[in-house]
Design a protein around this motif. Structure first.
Motif, PDB file in Angstrom:
ATOM      1  N   ILE A   1     -33.585  19.728  55.944  1.00  0.00           N
ATOM      2  CA  ILE A   1     -33.909  20.898  55.135  1.00  0.00           C
ATOM      3  C   ILE A   1     -35.015  20.490  54.173  1.00  0.00           C
ATOM      4  O   ILE A   1     -34.921  19.456  53.513  1.00  0.00           O
ATOM      5  N   LYS A   2     -36.046  21.300  54.083  1.00  0.00           N
ATOM      6  CA  LYS A   2     -37.128  20.985  53.152  1.00  0.00           C
ATOM      7  C   LYS A   2     -36.650  21.202  51.725  1.00  0.00           C
ATOM      8  O   LYS A   2     -36.197  22.287  51.372  1.00  0.00           O
ATOM      9  N   ILE A   3     -36.736  20.164  50.938  1.00  0.00           N
ATOM     10  CA  ILE A   3     -36.362  20.233  49.534  1.00  0.00           C
ATOM     11  C   ILE A   3     -37.595  19.857  48.728  1.00  0.00           C
ATOM     12  O   ILE A   3     -38.170  18.787  48.929  1.00  0.00           O
ATOM     13  N   GLU A   4     -37.993  20.746  47.864  1.00  0.00           N
ATOM     14  CA  GLU A   4     -39.186  20.525  47.050  1.00  0.00           C
ATOM     15  C   GLU A   4     -38.965  19.371  46.066  1.00  0.00           C
ATOM     16  O   GLU A   4     -37.836  19.080  45.677  1.00  0.00           O
ATOM     17  N   PRO A   5     -40.037  18.717  45.640  1.00  0.00           N
ATOM     18  CA  PRO A   5     -39.918  17.665  44.627  1.00  0.00           C
ATOM     19  C   PRO A   5     -39.323  18.231  43.333  1.00  0.00           C
ATOM     20  O   PRO A   5     -39.465  19.415  43.034  1.00  0.00           O
ATOM     21  N   LEU A   6     -38.677  17.365  42.583  1.00  0.00           N
ATOM     22  CA  LEU A   6     -38.066  17.760  41.324  1.00  0.00           C
ATOM     23  C   LEU A   6     -39.090  17.727  40.198  1.00  0.00           C
ATOM     24  O   LEU A   6     -40.028  16.926  40.220  1.00  0.00           O
ATOM     25  N   SER A   7     -38.864  18.551  39.187  1.00  0.00           N
ATOM     26  CA  SER A   7     -39.658  18.468  37.964  1.00  0.00           C
ATOM     27  C   SER A   7     -39.248  17.194  37.226  1.00  0.00           C
ATOM     28  O   SER A   7     -38.149  16.669  37.449  1.00  0.00           O
ATOM     29  N   PRO A   8     -40.104  16.673  36.353  1.00  0.00           N
ATOM     30  CA  PRO A   8     -39.722  15.478  35.593  1.00  0.00           C
ATOM     31  C   PRO A   8     -38.417  15.669  34.810  1.00  0.00           C
ATOM     32  O   PRO A   8     -37.602  14.749  34.734  1.00  0.00           O
ATOM     33  N   GLU A   9     -38.207  16.862  34.270  1.00  0.00           N
ATOM     34  CA  GLU A   9     -36.995  17.120  33.489  1.00  0.00           C
ATOM     35  C   GLU A   9     -35.752  17.106  34.381  1.00  0.00           C
ATOM     36  O   GLU A   9     -34.722  16.533  34.019  1.00  0.00           O
ATOM     37  N   LEU A  10     -35.844  17.747  35.526  1.00  0.00           N
ATOM     38  CA  LEU A  10     -34.707  17.771  36.441  1.00  0.00           C
ATOM     39  C   LEU A  10     -34.420  16.375  36.990  1.00  0.00           C
ATOM     40  O   LEU A  10     -33.260  15.972  37.128  1.00  0.00           O
ATOM     41  N   PHE A  11     -35.472  15.620  37.275  1.00  0.00           N
ATOM     42  CA  PHE A  11     -35.299  14.246  37.738  1.00  0.00           C
ATOM     43  C   PHE A  11     -34.572  13.424  36.676  1.00  0.00           C
ATOM     44  O   PHE A  11     -33.642  12.679  36.983  1.00  0.00           O
ATOM     45  N   ARG A  12     -34.973  13.576  35.412  1.00  0.00           N
ATOM     46  CA  ARG A  12     -34.323  12.849  34.316  1.00  0.00           C
ATOM     47  C   ARG A  12     -32.840  13.210  34.236  1.00  0.00           C
ATOM     48  O   ARG A  12     -31.982  12.347  34.107  1.00  0.00           O
ATOM     49  N   ASP A  13     -32.536  14.506  34.331  1.00  0.00           N
ATOM     50  CA  ASP A  13     -31.142  14.943  34.268  1.00  0.00           C
ATOM     51  C   ASP A  13     -30.327  14.364  35.426  1.00  0.00           C
ATOM     52  O   ASP A  13     -29.196  13.921  35.235  1.00  0.00           O
ATOM     53  N   LEU A  14     -30.902  14.371  36.617  1.00  0.00           N
ATOM     54  CA  LEU A  14     -30.217  13.814  37.785  1.00  0.00           C
ATOM     55  C   LEU A  14     -30.028  12.310  37.628  1.00  0.00           C
ATOM     56  O   LEU A  14     -28.948  11.771  37.902  1.00  0.00           O
ATOM     57  N   LEU A  15     -31.054  11.619  37.173  1.00  0.00           N
ATOM     58  CA  LEU A  15     -30.962  10.176  36.953  1.00  0.00           C
ATOM     59  C   LEU A  15     -29.867   9.860  35.944  1.00  0.00           C
ATOM     60  O   LEU A  15     -29.059   8.955  36.156  1.00  0.00           O
ATOM     61  N   ARG A  16     -29.799  10.625  34.864  1.00  0.00           N
ATOM     62  CA  ARG A  16     -28.749  10.405  33.864  1.00  0.00           C
ATOM     63  C   ARG A  16     -27.365  10.591  34.470  1.00  0.00           C
ATOM     64  O   ARG A  16     -26.450   9.811  34.212  1.00  0.00           O
ATOM     65  N   ARG A  17     -27.205  11.631  35.266  1.00  0.00           N
ATOM     66  CA  ARG A  17     -25.912  11.911  35.886  1.00  0.00           C
ATOM     67  C   ARG A  17     -25.516  10.787  36.840  1.00  0.00           C
ATOM     68  O   ARG A  17     -24.371  10.325  36.833  1.00  0.00           O
ATOM     69  N   VAL A  18     -26.461  10.341  37.660  1.00  0.00           N
ATOM     70  CA  VAL A  18     -26.170   9.262  38.606  1.00  0.00           C
ATOM     71  C   VAL A  18     -25.822   7.976  37.860  1.00  0.00           C
ATOM     72  O   VAL A  18     -24.859   7.289  38.209  1.00  0.00           O
ATOM     73  N   CYS A  19     -26.579   7.660  36.816  1.00  0.00           N
ATOM     74  CA  CYS A  19     -26.305   6.447  36.034  1.00  0.00           C
ATOM     75  C   CYS A  19     -24.926   6.519  35.388  1.00  0.00           C
ATOM     76  O   CYS A  19     -24.192   5.527  35.355  1.00  0.00           O
ATOM     77  N   GLN A  20     -24.571   7.694  34.893  1.00  0.00           N
ATOM     78  CA  GLN A  20     -23.255   7.866  34.278  1.00  0.00           C
ATOM     79  C   GLN A  20     -22.154   7.675  35.322  1.00  0.00           C
ATOM     80  O   GLN A  20     -21.177   6.980  35.082  1.00  0.00           O
ATOM     81  N   GLU A  21     -22.332   8.272  36.489  1.00  0.00           N
ATOM     82  CA  GLU A  21     -21.348   8.120  37.565  1.00  0.00           C
ATOM     83  C   GLU A  21     -21.220   6.669  38.016  1.00  0.00           C
ATOM     84  O   GLU A  21     -20.129   6.204  38.348  1.00  0.00           O
TER      85      GLU A  21
END
Length: 89
Positions: free
Chosen positions: A4-24
């Motif tokens: 499935i084509k998934i568009e690149p993330l915005s810097p803000e969304l990437f940061r939020d995802l990175l934070r969530r993954v790091c927390q997990e």
């Protein structure tokens, strides 16, 4: 993994995802390291920030630490090693 084509993330969304993954993953990440990881991913990916990057990088960091029989960290050394493995050119 997906066809499935998934568009690149915005810097803000990437940061939020990175934070969530790091927390997990229980890997504390400073704002400076968030910026560093985002910048390095942008530098190495012509397609922009992908949603898979945070999880894939954290798995590599954990794998390297397990191989070396030590606790994983998000210091520059571990992040750089994971980036080198992930973005092989």
């Amino acid at each position: 993994k997906n066809k499935i084509k998934i568009e690149p993330l915005s810097p803000e969304l990437f940061r939020d995802l990175l934070r969530r993954v790091c927390q997990e993953e229980e890997l504390p990440c400073t704002p400076a390291m968030e910026d560093y990881i985002r910048g390095e991913c942008l530098k190495h990916s012509s397609e922009g920030l992908r949603a898979c990057f945070p999880t894939d990088l954290m798995k590599i960091i954990r794998g390297i630490a397990a191989f070396e029989k030590r606790t994983p960290t998000l210091d520059k050394r571990d992040v750089d090693e994971a980036l080198k493995v992930y973005f092989v050119h």
